[in-house]
Structure formats: C-alpha cells, structure tokens
Scaffold this active site. Structure first.
Site, PDB file in Angstrom:
ATOM      1  N   SER A  53       0.828  -1.197   0.000  1.00 34.93           N
ATOM      2  CA  SER A  53       0.000   0.000   0.000  1.00 34.93           C
ATOM      3  C   SER A  53       0.871   1.259   0.000  1.00 34.93           C
ATOM      4  O   SER A  53       1.733   1.415  -0.857  1.00 34.93           O
ATOM      5  CB  SER A  53      -0.957  -0.032   1.191  1.00 34.93           C
ATOM      6  OG  SER A  53      -2.024   0.859   1.004  1.00 34.93           O
ATOM      7  N   ASP A 168      -5.504  -3.550  -2.767  1.00 29.22           N
ATOM      8  CA  ASP A 168      -4.564  -3.297  -1.668  1.00 29.22           C
ATOM      9  C   ASP A 168      -4.008  -4.584  -1.051  1.00 29.22           C
ATOM     10  O   ASP A 168      -4.749  -5.460  -0.634  1.00 29.22           O
ATOM     11  CB  ASP A 168      -5.284  -2.477  -0.586  1.00 29.22           C
ATOM     12  CG  ASP A 168      -4.327  -1.815   0.375  1.00 29.22           C
ATOM     13  OD1 ASP A 168      -3.458  -2.508   0.934  1.00 29.22           O
ATOM     14  OD2 ASP A 168      -4.458  -0.595   0.594  1.00 29.22           O
TER      15      ASP A 168
END
Length: 321
Positions: A53, A168
């Site tokens: 991320s 993610d």
C-alpha cells in the site's frame, strides 16, 4: 588500483544483506520517509525493499533512486487540489473515486519507470480480489504496480494485470516481512504502522469519532453532494463532535478494513519476525491526514533512530537466516 577495487568488492560481498519491509497505513505511511532518513543517517545500505500500500509508494520511489530528501519535499509540497480530485465522486460501479486522477498523481512520482529501472530490488504486495491470494509484483510498469498495491477495495477500482484483479495488499500482508526474507536477506528491518490502534471509531474516545461538522449536517441532500464534490477530504475528515454517536458510512467501512489489517499484521509478525521492528506511534493521525506530513515524517525518523541506535549490524550471524 585493482587491489583496492578487489578489497571494496570483498567488503560488499561479505557484509550482510539488508532488506526493508514497509507496511500499509494510508497517511501514516508518510512516517516511512522519516524511517528512510534514519536508515541513511545510520549508513545502512539496503539490498531489497518490499512495500504494501502506501509503503509500496514510498519504497518504490526510493528503490528507483529518488533521494529521500526529494521524497520528503514531494510529500511536503504535494498539490492538495490534485489530491482532492483523487477523492472526487465517480459514477463507476467498481469504486467511489475517480482512479484516473490517482494515476495522474502517481505519474508525478514514477513516470514511465519499470522494474528494470530499479536501483534497489523492489516488490509491491497486492491482493487478487477474485481468488483472495497474494500477488507480489516484481516486473513490468512500476506505476501500475503501486496503483494496485494502494487500491483500497471500494474506494479505488481494482487494477487488471493479466488474469488478476488486484487491490490493496494490506488485505493479506500489511507488513511483508516474509517477502523480504524469501529474497535471502540476512537482516530484515520492518516498519509496522498497525501497532498503535486503528483509525479509531470509538465511543469511549471522543477525539476519534469522525463526523461531518454542524454546518454540513444542516445542508440539504443536494447541498451535501455539492459540498462533497468540492471538499471530499474535509467531508470525511472533519472536527469531532461527541454528540454524534454513529460513524459515517465510509468511516465505518474503512475501519472494518483496518481492523482486518491489524489482526493479520499481529499474527504475521508473530510467525515471521524481523530482526528490527520499527513501530512509529502515529495513532493520533487518521487515514487522510496527508497535510500533516511534516509531523508524520518526524515521528518515523525519531522512532527509527531510537531502534537503530544500539543495533550492531556486524554481529548478525548470517548462518542464522
């Protein structure tokens, strides 16, 4: 001259290989910049970086050779009008925001760079939303890899790479220590941003109840939509009011996502332990506090400096890894 070069190469070959795992954490991920500053100050040369991320964004920029000072300047001077566009509503059925603007933002960091342009070997951790399996990206276009790694489900649409629909990486591996270890590093430094609380929707702590302020609350539905379009970050990231007991929809949804990451991160760090674990306490900052970059970078720097202060890298026994 050849003897000197030979001695230098021998020193490089004999020194332990050092890898860095940078965890997910939205705005708290800005602490990674401070960590990198402390690492450089300590004279540590990194041989591999894996990021998840926002950790992938910062780690990827550093891995392509962007000096940490420049990364810091970018963070401090980010065009917040562009950031507001990133969080503007979209009519897409797969996401809440317009991902074209996200790609535009990332292009200022990575341009057309590919993994072949890396100065330091790097990987971005993602999740295939179709199968629920982790996908580690180590080739191709870096911008696309970062875009996939930071794509929070619902907020951003998945990134299609081959047969994968990627989102993610924090869904499965918020702090990718295991990925670094698999690349045969002798020393693993990890930065975990999930140690000190979540992004906080708590009835007990009135400072952590995100709501829309009184002015917005009194607007009509159409006026609220217009306000959101013009001030998307403010809409979700306003001052608190203990009289409002329930979190807003996005806050609750994102909190669910973070809770999962916290639990997974705790378990994974128990199973695969790094040699040095840095856990900056940025609990007072929420998901969209990017404008507080200076404070977050300083927290990361101080936390890393303290952890690295008494660590002697020469004492690591390579045979133990």
């Amino acid at each position: 001259m050849s003897i000197k070069i030979s001695e230098e190469l021998e020193q490089i070959n004999n020194r332990p290989k050092i890898g860095l795992a940078l965890g997910s954490g939205a705005a708290r991920g800005l602490t990674h910049i401070g960590v990198l500053k402390a690492i450089e100050e300590k004279g540590i040369k990194l041989d591999y970086i894996s990021g998840c991320s926002f950790g992938a964004l910062i780690g990827g920029a550093y891995a392509i050779g962007v000096p940490v000072e420049e990364i810091e300047n970018i963070a401090l001077q980010t065009n917040w009008k562009l950031m507001a566009k990133i969080f503007a509503p979209t009519l897409s059925l797969s996401s809440l925001v317009n991902t074209n603007y996200l790609s535009e933002f990332l292009s200022t960091w990575f341009g057309n760079k590919t993994f072949d342009d890396l100065i330091i070997p790097f990987s971005a951790v993602t999740t295939d939303i179709q199968t629920g399996k982790m996908v580690v990206l180590e080739q191709g276009d870096i911008l696309t890899a970062i875009r996939a790694s930071i794509s929070v489900p619902v907020l951003f649409s998945p990134v299609t790479i081959g047969k994968y629909k990627l989102v993610d990486g924090g869904l499965l591996n918020p702090t990718p220590v295991d990925i670094v270890k698999k690349n045969k590093m002798d020393i693993v430094i990890a930065v975990n941003l999930r140690r000190f609380g979540t992004y906080g929707i708590s009835q007990d702590d009135e400072k952590q109840i995100p709501i829309v302020n009184n002015t917005v609350d009194k607007l009509s539905l159409n006026e609220k939509i217009q306000y959101f379009m013009n001030h998307p970050i403010d809409y979700f990231n306003n001052n608190v009011n203990k009289k409002t007991p329930d979190p807003k929809f996005w806050s609750a949804l994102y909190q669910m996502f973070i809770i999962v990451q916290v639990q997974i991160s705790d378990l994974s760090l128990q199973i695969t332990k790094p040699d040095i674990l840095i856990e900056p306490d940025a609990s007072e900052f929420n998901a969209f506090d990017f404008s507080k970059a200076k404070k977050l970078i300083e927290i990361g720097y101080k936390s890393a400096k303290k952890k690295l202060k008494n660590f002697d890298f020469s004492e690591i026994n390579q045979s133990d890894h």
